[in-house]
Design an enzyme around this catalytic site. Sequence first.
Site, PDB file in Angstrom:
ATOM      1  N   GLU A   1       2.834  -1.255   5.267  1.00  7.51           N
ATOM      2  CA  GLU A   1       3.230  -0.632   6.525  1.00  7.51           C
ATOM      3  C   GLU A   1       2.939  -1.539   7.710  1.00  7.51           C
ATOM      4  O   GLU A   1       3.650  -1.506   8.726  1.00  7.51           O
ATOM      5  CB  GLU A   1       2.493   0.703   6.682  1.00  7.51           C
TER       6      GLU A   1
ATOM      7  N   ARG B   1       0.703   2.218  14.081  1.00  4.56           N
ATOM      8  CA  ARG B   1       1.380   3.232  13.268  1.00  4.56           C
ATOM      9  C   ARG B   1       0.974   4.596  13.808  1.00  4.56           C
ATOM     10  O   ARG B   1      -0.206   4.934  13.887  1.00  4.56           O
ATOM     11  CB  ARG B   1       0.965   3.122  11.813  1.00  4.56           C
TER      12      ARG B   1
ATOM     13  N   ARG C   1      -3.985  18.121  -0.103  1.00  3.63           N
ATOM     14  CA  ARG C   1      -2.973  18.946   0.535  1.00  3.63           C
ATOM     15  C   ARG C   1      -2.134  19.651  -0.518  1.00  3.63           C
ATOM     16  O   ARG C   1      -1.855  19.093  -1.583  1.00  3.63           O
ATOM     17  CB  ARG C   1      -2.087  18.096   1.444  1.00  3.63           C
TER      18      ARG C   1
ATOM     19  N   ILE D   1      -1.617   5.251  -5.727  1.00  2.00           N
ATOM     20  CA  ILE D   1      -1.362   5.743  -7.083  1.00  2.00           C
ATOM     21  C   ILE D   1      -0.113   5.087  -7.644  1.00  2.00           C
ATOM     22  O   ILE D   1      -0.080   4.674  -8.813  1.00  2.00           O
ATOM     23  CB  ILE D   1      -1.213   7.276  -7.072  1.00  2.00           C
ATOM     24  N   GLY D   2       0.912   4.967  -6.839  1.00  2.00           N
ATOM     25  CA  GLY D   2       2.161   4.367  -7.296  1.00  2.00           C
ATOM     26  C   GLY D   2       2.000   2.949  -7.788  1.00  2.00           C
ATOM     27  O   GLY D   2       2.672   2.519  -8.736  1.00  2.00           O
ATOM     28  N   GLU D   3       1.089   2.200  -7.164  1.00  2.00           N
ATOM     29  CA  GLU D   3       0.880   0.794  -7.531  1.00  2.00           C
ATOM     30  C   GLU D   3      -0.153   0.609  -8.631  1.00  2.00           C
ATOM     31  O   GLU D   3      -0.060  -0.345  -9.421  1.00  2.00           O
ATOM     32  CB  GLU D   3       0.424   0.005  -6.303  1.00  2.00           C
ATOM     33  N   HIS D   4      -1.157   1.500  -8.710  1.00  2.00           N
ATOM     34  CA  HIS D   4      -2.339   1.212  -9.523  1.00  2.00           C
ATOM     35  C   HIS D   4      -2.586   2.189 -10.667  1.00  2.00           C
ATOM     36  O   HIS D   4      -3.639   2.100 -11.316  1.00  2.00           O
ATOM     37  CB  HIS D   4      -3.578   1.165  -8.618  1.00  2.00           C
TER      38      HIS D   4
ATOM     39  N   HIS E   1       5.890   9.023   6.211  1.00  2.00           N
ATOM     40  CA  HIS E   1       5.758   7.766   5.453  1.00  2.00           C
ATOM     41  C   HIS E   1       6.925   6.821   5.729  1.00  2.00           C
ATOM     42  O   HIS E   1       7.241   5.947   4.922  1.00  2.00           O
ATOM     43  CB  HIS E   1       5.658   8.026   3.941  1.00  2.00           C
TER      44      HIS E   1
ATOM     45  N   GLY F   1       0.096   8.210  -2.718  1.00  2.00           N
ATOM     46  CA  GLY F   1      -1.271   7.883  -2.349  1.00  2.00           C
ATOM     47  C   GLY F   1      -2.018   9.174  -2.114  1.00  2.00           C
ATOM     48  O   GLY F   1      -1.703  10.208  -2.708  1.00  2.00           O
TER      49      GLY F   1
ATOM     50  N   ASN G   1      -3.418   0.613  11.653  1.00  4.35           N
ATOM     51  CA  ASN G   1      -2.842   1.674  10.831  1.00  4.35           C
ATOM     52  C   ASN G   1      -3.957   2.635  10.439  1.00  4.35           C
ATOM     53  O   ASN G   1      -4.678   2.407   9.471  1.00  4.35           O
ATOM     54  CB  ASN G   1      -2.176   1.050   9.598  1.00  4.35           C
TER      55      ASN G   1
END
Length: 401
Positions: A377, A91, A239, A327-330, A179, A208, A9
């Site tokens: 993933e 991936r 981005r 970011i979503g997890e941590h 994603h 992320g 990946n």
Amino acid sequence: MKNAILVLNGGSSSLKFAVFQERGDLHLLARGGVSSIGHRPRLNVAPTAFSPEVDESLGNGPIDIATAFNAIASFLADYGLLRQICKVGHRIVHGGQEFARATLLDARTLDALHGLEPLAPTHQAVNLEIVELAGQLLPDAKQVGCFDTAFHAARPELAKIYALPHEMSEQGIVSYGFHGLSYAHIAARLRDRYGAGAGGRTIVAHLGSGASLCATQAGVSHATTMGFSTLDGLVMSTRCGSIDPGVLLHLLKDRKLSSDELSTLLYERSGLLGVSGISGDMQTLLASSEPAAAGAVDLFVYRIGREIGSLAAALGGLDTLVFTAGIGEHAPQIRQRICGSAAWLGVAIDDGLNRGGEELVILPNSRVDVLVIPANEERAVATELISFDNSLINPVAAGRD
């Protein structure tokens, strides 16, 4: 006996890997990766029953993807895993209109995928270089591509087309979404938790370095914030996310930016980095006392809150909200703020549960389930490889999909 699957990946700044053994189900043998390829790269491997924990520096300067790949290959060889591999799953970010399921990576397919590099310039070439490296290392292994765009292929036509002349849509200028392997993994986890309904009307926030939201109904993609390219939608690490096309025309015509300069601006100098002038890393910004850092975080949260409203409208309501990826997890404070912006939808999270590492983080009065589920993933790719092999065994059944 060779019965192991290697999953690779590659991202814009990392190369993750996992090795699974097929024994009726998938059994994890090893998982890790090389991070921070462009700055002080490190090899990290999580401990399993079959491999030790590893955390080692690969130098103080940037390395290329081939060097990162060789570090992983050396680890796999040292612990006897390389000789067990019979299949390699990759991936690949962009599958275009042609590739909507796992596909054998033969010469014709690779040629078509190279043609999509302009649509994902920071990922596609890297993904395909990894395919070449894996083919050289494991010439007898089957190389199979799994595509981030494939999960979104089932969206309604209205969610895909732009208001451009019809012939342009026919030529492939449409919204693809990305994603998808991450969203496929979350959909599978939600089916484990809720059954076939997979959480009902769900919004998944993959947050992320690259970030997007996906609206799913019973685990099927209905709408997503990324579109034709990985630039669209949310504010990301470097981005820009959604931007008025008139700005791009202005930069090209009046500011006289070249196409290469514009691409660099939008992909590498914008987002959290551009707004803050400090960093594209969320944890760095959260730790900073600079007003510009707080402003970048505010914009990140605001745009997510606004897009959640848009996707909830597309679904006709909201039953489940899921956070995943770095970011979503941590970043519990980011989850707290996003959920605060979605309180009008009935979202109410428990601060203690949110900060305590729980999966379900809601207050008793919340009308929406809020979950934190780690991204995986690599497992999604391995699962697709098994489905790919089954389709070869039973092509008639595969044709009914």
